[in-house]
Write a protein that holds these residues in place. Structure first.
Motif, PDB file in Angstrom:
ATOM      1  N   ILE A   1       0.842  -1.204   0.000  1.00  0.00           N
ATOM      2  CA  ILE A   1       0.000   0.000   0.000  1.00  0.00           C
ATOM      3  C   ILE A   1       0.876   1.253   0.000  1.00  0.00           C
ATOM      4  O   ILE A   1       0.650   2.196  -0.765  1.00  0.00           O
ATOM      5  CB  ILE A   1      -0.925   0.012   1.232  1.00  0.00           C
ATOM      6  CG1 ILE A   1      -1.967  -1.117   1.136  1.00  0.00           C
ATOM      7  CG2 ILE A   1      -1.618   1.361   1.378  1.00  0.00           C
ATOM      8  CD1 ILE A   1      -2.774  -1.306   2.409  1.00  0.00           C
ATOM      9  N   ASP A   2       1.885   1.257   0.862  1.00  0.00           N
ATOM     10  CA  ASP A   2       2.771   2.412   0.995  1.00  0.00           C
ATOM     11  C   ASP A   2       3.442   2.740  -0.333  1.00  0.00           C
ATOM     12  O   ASP A   2       3.566   3.918  -0.711  1.00  0.00           O
ATOM     13  CB  ASP A   2       3.813   2.129   2.070  1.00  0.00           C
ATOM     14  CG  ASP A   2       4.629   3.367   2.430  1.00  0.00           C
ATOM     15  OD1 ASP A   2       4.024   4.409   2.704  1.00  0.00           O
ATOM     16  OD2 ASP A   2       5.870   3.272   2.427  1.00  0.00           O
ATOM     17  N   ARG A   3       3.877   1.710  -1.032  1.00  0.00           N
ATOM     18  CA  ARG A   3       4.532   1.923  -2.328  1.00  0.00           C
ATOM     19  C   ARG A   3       3.617   2.684  -3.288  1.00  0.00           C
ATOM     20  O   ARG A   3       4.040   3.646  -3.927  1.00  0.00           O
ATOM     21  CB  ARG A   3       4.916   0.579  -2.946  1.00  0.00           C
ATOM     22  CG  ARG A   3       5.472   0.716  -4.360  1.00  0.00           C
ATOM     23  CD  ARG A   3       5.799  -0.629  -4.968  1.00  0.00           C
ATOM     24  NE  ARG A   3       6.349  -0.466  -6.318  1.00  0.00           N
ATOM     25  CZ  ARG A   3       6.830  -1.461  -7.045  1.00  0.00           C
ATOM     26  NH1 ARG A   3       6.845  -2.694  -6.567  1.00  0.00           N
ATOM     27  NH2 ARG A   3       7.303  -1.237  -8.261  1.00  0.00           N
ATOM     28  N   GLU A   4       2.364   2.268  -3.363  1.00  0.00           N
ATOM     29  CA  GLU A   4       1.449   2.899  -4.319  1.00  0.00           C
ATOM     30  C   GLU A   4       1.096   4.332  -3.908  1.00  0.00           C
ATOM     31  O   GLU A   4       0.942   5.207  -4.759  1.00  0.00           O
ATOM     32  CB  GLU A   4       0.180   2.059  -4.485  1.00  0.00           C
ATOM     33  CG  GLU A   4       0.439   0.660  -5.004  1.00  0.00           C
ATOM     34  CD  GLU A   4       1.317   0.631  -6.246  1.00  0.00           C
ATOM     35  OE1 GLU A   4       1.098   1.455  -7.155  1.00  0.00           O
ATOM     36  OE2 GLU A   4       2.242  -0.205  -6.298  1.00  0.00           O
TER      37      GLU A   4
ATOM     38  N   VAL B   1      -4.850  -3.555  -7.293  1.00  0.00           N
ATOM     39  CA  VAL B   1      -5.893  -3.049  -6.390  1.00  0.00           C
ATOM     40  C   VAL B   1      -5.330  -1.981  -5.458  1.00  0.00           C
ATOM     41  O   VAL B   1      -6.007  -0.991  -5.148  1.00  0.00           O
ATOM     42  CB  VAL B   1      -6.532  -4.202  -5.588  1.00  0.00           C
ATOM     43  CG1 VAL B   1      -7.503  -3.664  -4.539  1.00  0.00           C
ATOM     44  CG2 VAL B   1      -7.274  -5.158  -6.532  1.00  0.00           C
ATOM     45  N   PHE B   2      -4.091  -2.141  -5.029  1.00  0.00           N
ATOM     46  CA  PHE B   2      -3.468  -1.141  -4.155  1.00  0.00           C
ATOM     47  C   PHE B   2      -3.293   0.184  -4.909  1.00  0.00           C
ATOM     48  O   PHE B   2      -3.458   1.266  -4.337  1.00  0.00           O
ATOM     49  CB  PHE B   2      -2.114  -1.648  -3.652  1.00  0.00           C
ATOM     50  CG  PHE B   2      -2.221  -2.900  -2.853  1.00  0.00           C
ATOM     51  CD1 PHE B   2      -2.794  -2.897  -1.587  1.00  0.00           C
ATOM     52  CD2 PHE B   2      -1.779  -4.109  -3.361  1.00  0.00           C
ATOM     53  CE1 PHE B   2      -2.904  -4.058  -0.841  1.00  0.00           C
ATOM     54  CE2 PHE B   2      -1.879  -5.268  -2.629  1.00  0.00           C
ATOM     55  CZ  PHE B   2      -2.449  -5.252  -1.368  1.00  0.00           C
ATOM     56  N   ARG B   3      -2.954   0.089  -6.184  1.00  0.00           N
ATOM     57  CA  ARG B   3      -2.827   1.305  -6.988  1.00  0.00           C
ATOM     58  C   ARG B   3      -4.179   2.003  -7.117  1.00  0.00           C
ATOM     59  O   ARG B   3      -4.269   3.229  -7.006  1.00  0.00           O
ATOM     60  CB  ARG B   3      -2.284   0.957  -8.378  1.00  0.00           C
ATOM     61  CG  ARG B   3      -2.030   2.177  -9.224  1.00  0.00           C
ATOM     62  CD  ARG B   3      -1.429   1.823 -10.555  1.00  0.00           C
ATOM     63  NE  ARG B   3      -1.267   3.027 -11.363  1.00  0.00           N
ATOM     64  CZ  ARG B   3      -1.461   3.082 -12.661  1.00  0.00           C
ATOM     65  NH1 ARG B   3      -1.837   2.011 -13.327  1.00  0.00           N
ATOM     66  NH2 ARG B   3      -1.291   4.205 -13.326  1.00  0.00           N
ATOM     67  N   ILE B   4      -5.231   1.235  -7.344  1.00  0.00           N
ATOM     68  CA  ILE B   4      -6.575   1.823  -7.444  1.00  0.00           C
ATOM     69  C   ILE B   4      -6.940   2.528  -6.142  1.00  0.00           C
ATOM     70  O   ILE B   4      -7.490   3.638  -6.151  1.00  0.00           O
ATOM     71  CB  ILE B   4      -7.615   0.733  -7.784  1.00  0.00           C
ATOM     72  CG1 ILE B   4      -7.362   0.172  -9.188  1.00  0.00           C
ATOM     73  CG2 ILE B   4      -9.034   1.290  -7.697  1.00  0.00           C
ATOM     74  CD1 ILE B   4      -8.181  -1.059  -9.524  1.00  0.00           C
ATOM     75  N   MET B   5      -6.634   1.892  -5.000  1.00  0.00           N
ATOM     76  CA  MET B   5      -6.956   2.507  -3.712  1.00  0.00           C
ATOM     77  C   MET B   5      -6.181   3.800  -3.489  1.00  0.00           C
ATOM     78  O   MET B   5      -6.715   4.777  -2.949  1.00  0.00           O
ATOM     79  CB  MET B   5      -6.685   1.517  -2.579  1.00  0.00           C
ATOM     80  CG  MET B   5      -7.738   0.430  -2.458  1.00  0.00           C
ATOM     81  SD  MET B   5      -7.556  -0.567  -0.976  1.00  0.00           S
ATOM     82  CE  MET B   5      -6.081  -1.504  -1.361  1.00  0.00           C
ATOM     83  N   ALA B   6      -4.905   3.824  -3.903  1.00  0.00           N
ATOM     84  CA  ALA B   6      -4.108   5.046  -3.754  1.00  0.00           C
ATOM     85  C   ALA B   6      -4.670   6.156  -4.636  1.00  0.00           C
ATOM     86  O   ALA B   6      -4.800   7.311  -4.200  1.00  0.00           O
ATOM     87  CB  ALA B   6      -2.652   4.762  -4.116  1.00  0.00           C
ATOM     88  N   ILE B   7      -5.019   5.830  -5.869  1.00  0.00           N
ATOM     89  CA  ILE B   7      -5.600   6.820  -6.777  1.00  0.00           C
ATOM     90  C   ILE B   7      -6.922   7.344  -6.209  1.00  0.00           C
ATOM     91  O   ILE B   7      -7.196   8.545  -6.242  1.00  0.00           O
ATOM     92  CB  ILE B   7      -5.808   6.212  -8.175  1.00  0.00           C
ATOM     93  CG1 ILE B   7      -4.457   5.940  -8.840  1.00  0.00           C
ATOM     94  CG2 ILE B   7      -6.658   7.124  -9.048  1.00  0.00           C
ATOM     95  CD1 ILE B   7      -4.536   5.119 -10.115  1.00  0.00           C
TER      96      ILE B   7
END
Length: 322
Positions: free
Chosen positions: A83-86, A231-237
């Motif tokens: 998560i942190d990465r994204e 999915v983590f990228r979508i959550m960050a966006i």
């Protein structure tokens, strides 16, 4: 004797000249050293000033993250690193984030009601952002449009896909297809998160990994890098676009992109020249194609007399050259 005097005079001249050259060189070297030292000091001051004015920090990850209402196991340190990465990548890629915020203002009002009508969670509008950056792009695999739909999938779900007309570039129709796809795989998996992962990797790959690894959820799967980040990228966006000020983006309403109002024209005949067609509505070919990117050629074959709906922008929004 005279010969000896001449030799001694010549040696004296050489000695004096050498002494002067050495003195000049020594003076130049010393001056160069002083200049270099000053430059180092000045650069060090500049670097310190830059460092003091530009601070890079870690991102505070919100608690109780979820995707489409499904909670994220944030107590797991491996999950939190992903998560942190994204969050870091998508926050500090500032130019891209600003463009996404601006485009979202233009296209989300078109996507949101279609998702709602089909019972698909609103979070899936951020899947379109992750897929294409809200642009009509083509992937190396041949997926196209905002929703990155493959030719076979588009045809399977009823889109017209050929060299003349490609409805994968039709935002409303492609969004409808994405909704049908996602609803199908949500029903299969019982999870919106796995449905999203299958959108990226394909249900065949997800089924294979679930079987081999003997798990049931996305967060327990070991996946390839792209789907593992998906999915983590979508959550960050989602978080950044929902709370831009929190992440340092100061973008006013006047900075946003907005849709140009249009009206619809129905045709059921071939069009031999879209340049001529556009002129009838006091626009040009470029503007016509901008609003109808699914029209892939300068003409429309339409030998079957199919009914098509073409969007025409209202007058007064574009500069039309003479």
């Amino acid at each position: 004797m005279k010969f000896l005097k001449n030799i001694l005079m010549l040696l004296g001249v050489v000695l004096v000249t050498s002494t002067l050259i050495f003195a000049v060189q020594g003076s130049g070297t010393e001056s160069s050293q002083i200049d270099t030292e000053n430059e180092v000091v000045e650069n060090d001051v500049i670097d310190k000033n830059v460092a003091e004015g530009y601070r890079i920090s870690a991102i505070d990850i919100p608690e109780n993250l979820n995707f489409a209402g499904e909670s994220v196991p944030q107590e797991d340190p491996e999950i939190m690193e992903r998560i942190d990465r994204e969050f870091l990548v998508n926050t500090y890629w500032q130019s891209n984030a600003v463009l996404l915020i601006k485009r979202a203002n233009k296209y989300f009002p078109i996507i949101e009601p279609i998702l709602a009508k089909n019972g698909v969670p609103d979070d899936f509008k951020y899947l379109a952002v992750a897929e294409s950056g809200l642009q009509n792009v083509v992937s190396h695999a041949g997926a196209a449009g905002f929703w990155q739909i493959m030719k076979g999938t588009g045809r399977e779900y009823g889109l017209e896909v050929n060299s003349n007309v490609d409805e994968r570039y039709h935002l409303e129709k492609s969004t409808e297809v994405a909704c049908r796809y996602l609803n199908k795989w949500k029903k299969k998996y019982g999870s919106w998160t796995l449905a999203a992962a299958s959108y990226n990797a394909g249900p065949g790959a997800i089924n294979k990994y679930l079987g081999i690894q003997q798990v049931e959820g996305y967060y327990d799967l070991l996946l390839g890098q792209e789907t593992g980040r998906y999915v983590f990228r979508i959550m960050a966006i989602k978080e950044i676009l929902s709370n831009p000020e929190k992440y340092g983006f100061d973008i006013g309403k006047e900075d946003m992109y907005s849709a140009v109002p249009t009206f619809k024209v129905e045709i059921d005949e071939p069009v031999f020249s879209f340049a001529d067609f556009a002129q009838k509505y006091e626009i040009n070919y470029k503007i016509l194609k901008r609003h109808n990117p699914w029209l892939r050629e300068p003409h429309l074959n339409n030998s079957s007399k199919k009914k098509y709906t073409i969007e025409i922008p209202n007058k007064g929004y574009y500069r039309i050259g003479t």
